[in-house]
Design an enzyme around this catalytic site. Structure first.
Site, PDB file in Angstrom:
ATOM      1  N   PHE A 140      67.270  -2.023  54.924  1.00 14.25           N
ATOM      2  CA  PHE A 140      66.754  -1.083  55.934  1.00 14.25           C
ATOM      3  C   PHE A 140      65.826  -0.023  55.350  1.00 14.25           C
ATOM      4  O   PHE A 140      65.312   0.832  56.087  1.00 14.25           O
ATOM      5  CB  PHE A 140      67.919  -0.399  56.671  1.00 14.25           C
ATOM      6  CG  PHE A 140      68.860   0.355  55.761  1.00 14.25           C
ATOM      7  CD1 PHE A 140      68.551   1.625  55.290  1.00 14.25           C
ATOM      8  CD2 PHE A 140      70.068  -0.211  55.380  1.00 14.25           C
ATOM      9  CE1 PHE A 140      69.420   2.327  54.458  1.00 14.25           C
ATOM     10  CE2 PHE A 140      70.957   0.467  54.542  1.00 14.25           C
ATOM     11  CZ  PHE A 140      70.615   1.750  54.080  1.00 14.25           C
TER      12      PHE A 140
ATOM     13  N   TYR B 298      65.104   9.075  49.936  1.00 15.66           N
ATOM     14  CA  TYR B 298      66.050   7.984  50.155  1.00 15.66           C
ATOM     15  C   TYR B 298      66.043   6.958  49.020  1.00 15.66           C
ATOM     16  O   TYR B 298      66.463   5.818  49.224  1.00 15.66           O
ATOM     17  CB  TYR B 298      65.755   7.290  51.496  1.00 15.66           C
ATOM     18  CG  TYR B 298      66.170   8.115  52.686  1.00 15.66           C
ATOM     19  CD1 TYR B 298      67.515   8.286  53.008  1.00 15.66           C
ATOM     20  CD2 TYR B 298      65.222   8.733  53.496  1.00 15.66           C
ATOM     21  CE1 TYR B 298      67.903   9.043  54.105  1.00 15.66           C
ATOM     22  CE2 TYR B 298      65.610   9.493  54.602  1.00 15.66           C
ATOM     23  CZ  TYR B 298      66.943   9.644  54.893  1.00 15.66           C
ATOM     24  OH  TYR B 298      67.323  10.388  55.980  1.00 15.66           O
TER      25      TYR B 298
ATOM     26  N   ARG C  24      75.600  12.783  67.146  1.00 15.12           N
ATOM     27  CA  ARG C  24      74.955  11.473  67.267  1.00 15.12           C
ATOM     28  C   ARG C  24      75.270  10.807  68.599  1.00 15.12           C
ATOM     29  O   ARG C  24      74.437  10.116  69.165  1.00 15.12           O
ATOM     30  CB  ARG C  24      75.331  10.582  66.082  1.00 15.12           C
ATOM     31  CG  ARG C  24      74.632  11.034  64.804  1.00 15.12           C
ATOM     32  CD  ARG C  24      75.065  10.236  63.621  1.00 15.12           C
ATOM     33  NE  ARG C  24      74.219  10.483  62.462  1.00 15.12           N
ATOM     34  CZ  ARG C  24      74.586  10.197  61.225  1.00 15.12           C
ATOM     35  NH1 ARG C  24      75.767   9.648  60.986  1.00 15.12           N
ATOM     36  NH2 ARG C  24      73.766  10.442  60.226  1.00 15.12           N
TER      37      ARG C  24
ATOM     38  N   ASN D 269      69.298   8.104  65.003  1.00 11.75           N
ATOM     39  CA  ASN D 269      70.599   8.713  65.252  1.00 11.75           C
ATOM     40  C   ASN D 269      70.607  10.232  65.117  1.00 11.75           C
ATOM     41  O   ASN D 269      71.646  10.828  64.892  1.00 11.75           O
ATOM     42  CB  ASN D 269      71.678   8.055  64.381  1.00 11.75           C
ATOM     43  CG  ASN D 269      71.420   8.225  62.901  1.00 11.75           C
ATOM     44  OD1 ASN D 269      70.539   8.969  62.490  1.00 11.75           O
ATOM     45  ND2 ASN D 269      72.188   7.536  62.087  1.00 11.75           N
TER      46      ASN D 269
ATOM     47  N   HIS E 118      71.074  13.874  59.955  1.00 16.73           N
ATOM     48  CA  HIS E 118      71.462  13.415  58.619  1.00 16.73           C
ATOM     49  C   HIS E 118      72.332  14.507  58.022  1.00 16.73           C
ATOM     50  O   HIS E 118      72.139  15.689  58.306  1.00 16.73           O
ATOM     51  CB  HIS E 118      70.222  13.221  57.740  1.00 16.73           C
ATOM     52  CG  HIS E 118      70.539  13.098  56.279  1.00 16.73           C
ATOM     53  ND1 HIS E 118      70.822  11.889  55.685  1.00 16.73           N
ATOM     54  CD2 HIS E 118      70.643  14.035  55.300  1.00 16.73           C
ATOM     55  CE1 HIS E 118      71.078  12.095  54.393  1.00 16.73           C
ATOM     56  NE2 HIS E 118      70.974  13.387  54.144  1.00 16.73           N
TER      57      HIS E 118
ATOM     58  N   ARG F 292      79.572  16.304  58.571  1.00 18.64           N
ATOM     59  CA  ARG F 292      79.641  14.862  58.822  1.00 18.64           C
ATOM     60  C   ARG F 292      80.537  14.577  60.041  1.00 18.64           C
ATOM     61  O   ARG F 292      80.235  13.700  60.849  1.00 18.64           O
ATOM     62  CB  ARG F 292      80.109  14.121  57.573  1.00 18.64           C
ATOM     63  CG  ARG F 292      79.036  14.196  56.474  1.00 18.64           C
ATOM     64  CD  ARG F 292      79.357  13.387  55.251  1.00 18.64           C
ATOM     65  NE  ARG F 292      79.283  11.960  55.492  1.00 18.64           N
ATOM     66  CZ  ARG F 292      78.155  11.250  55.586  1.00 18.64           C
ATOM     67  NH1 ARG F 292      76.994  11.849  55.477  1.00 18.64           N
ATOM     68  NH2 ARG F 292      78.193   9.957  55.789  1.00 18.64           N
TER      69      ARG F 292
ATOM     70  N   THR G  45      77.491   6.827  62.155  1.00 20.43           N
ATOM     71  CA  THR G  45      76.070   6.481  62.040  1.00 20.43           C
ATOM     72  C   THR G  45      75.526   5.837  63.312  1.00 20.43           C
ATOM     73  O   THR G  45      74.427   6.149  63.754  1.00 20.43           O
ATOM     74  CB  THR G  45      75.856   5.526  60.842  1.00 20.43           C
ATOM     75  OG1 THR G  45      76.389   6.157  59.668  1.00 20.43           O
ATOM     76  CG2 THR G  45      74.390   5.233  60.624  1.00 20.43           C
TER      77      THR G  45
ATOM     78  N   LYS H  88      66.405  14.761  62.691  1.00 25.23           N
ATOM     79  CA  LYS H  88      65.435  13.691  62.433  1.00 25.23           C
ATOM     80  C   LYS H  88      64.312  13.656  63.480  1.00 25.23           C
ATOM     81  O   LYS H  88      64.430  14.263  64.547  1.00 25.23           O
ATOM     82  CB  LYS H  88      66.162  12.346  62.387  1.00 25.23           C
ATOM     83  CG  LYS H  88      67.128  12.228  61.213  1.00 25.23           C
ATOM     84  CD  LYS H  88      67.795  10.865  61.220  1.00 25.23           C
ATOM     85  CE  LYS H  88      68.739  10.684  60.055  1.00 25.23           C
ATOM     86  NZ  LYS H  88      69.344   9.334  60.071  1.00 25.23           N
TER      87      LYS H  88
ATOM     88  N   GLU I 259      69.838  16.719  47.426  1.00 22.81           N
ATOM     89  CA  GLU I 259      69.101  16.824  48.683  1.00 22.81           C
ATOM     90  C   GLU I 259      68.631  18.240  48.964  1.00 22.81           C
ATOM     91  O   GLU I 259      67.502  18.450  49.429  1.00 22.81           O
ATOM     92  CB  GLU I 259      69.973  16.302  49.840  1.00 22.81           C
ATOM     93  CG  GLU I 259      70.199  14.800  49.747  1.00 22.81           C
ATOM     94  CD  GLU I 259      71.026  14.226  50.875  1.00 22.81           C
ATOM     95  OE1 GLU I 259      71.033  12.998  51.020  1.00 22.81           O
ATOM     96  OE2 GLU I 259      71.671  15.002  51.624  1.00 22.81           O
TER      97      GLU I 259
END
Length: 141
Positions: A61, A53, A106, A116, A119, A89, A95, A13, A130
């Site tokens: 959010f 998203y 993270r 964070n 993704h 993950r 998160t 990110k 995605e």
């Protein structure tokens, strides 16, 4: 025995790119056994982020998330490994970086729930959507 190579989308990110953590995160991904099948540096427009998203459009959010994701360049990756979705993950961690496991991406690179660092797709259908969003028409060998 040939293992099935599952694919997942990963994003480094804007906060992690700005902090110059891209190389370290890529190194961690490869060190954890992921193959990088495709990679792009992208600067999402607000509209691109809203499309990506869209599933979160009704969430409180959404506006902050899409503003953040369009605030600077990101690195989008197609990663391959057996059980890639679950494994990526796990490597990312929770998160909220403060709740993320020691040694997770993270925990190491994230600063807040909003910033964070990474993704990852959360399931097979999400990964298909995605990956196609960023690598439309590419053979992800």
């Amino acid at each position: 025995k040939l293992e099935f190579m599952e694919r997942t989308l990963a994003i480094i990110k804007p906060d992690a790119v700005a902090a110059r953590s891209t190389g370290a995160i890529l190194q961690r991904a490869e060190g954890a056994g992921f193959s990088i099948v495709a990679m792009r540096l992208v600067r999402l427009s607000k509209r691109d982020a809203e499309g990506f998203y869209a599933v979160h459009r009704e969430r409180p959010f959404f506006s902050e998330l899409t503003a953040f994701m369009s605030s600077g360049p990101s690195v989008v990756l197609a990663l391959a490994a057996p059980d890639a979705i679950k494994r990526w993950r796990a490597l990312m961690g929770a998160t909220d970086p403060a709740q993320a496991e020691e040694g997770s991406l993270r925990r190491e690179f994230g600063r807040s729930i909003e910033n964070n660092a990474t993704h990852g797709s959360d399931g097979l259908e999400t990964a298909a959507f995605e990956l196609n969003y960023f690598f439309r028409g590419l053979e992800l060998g």
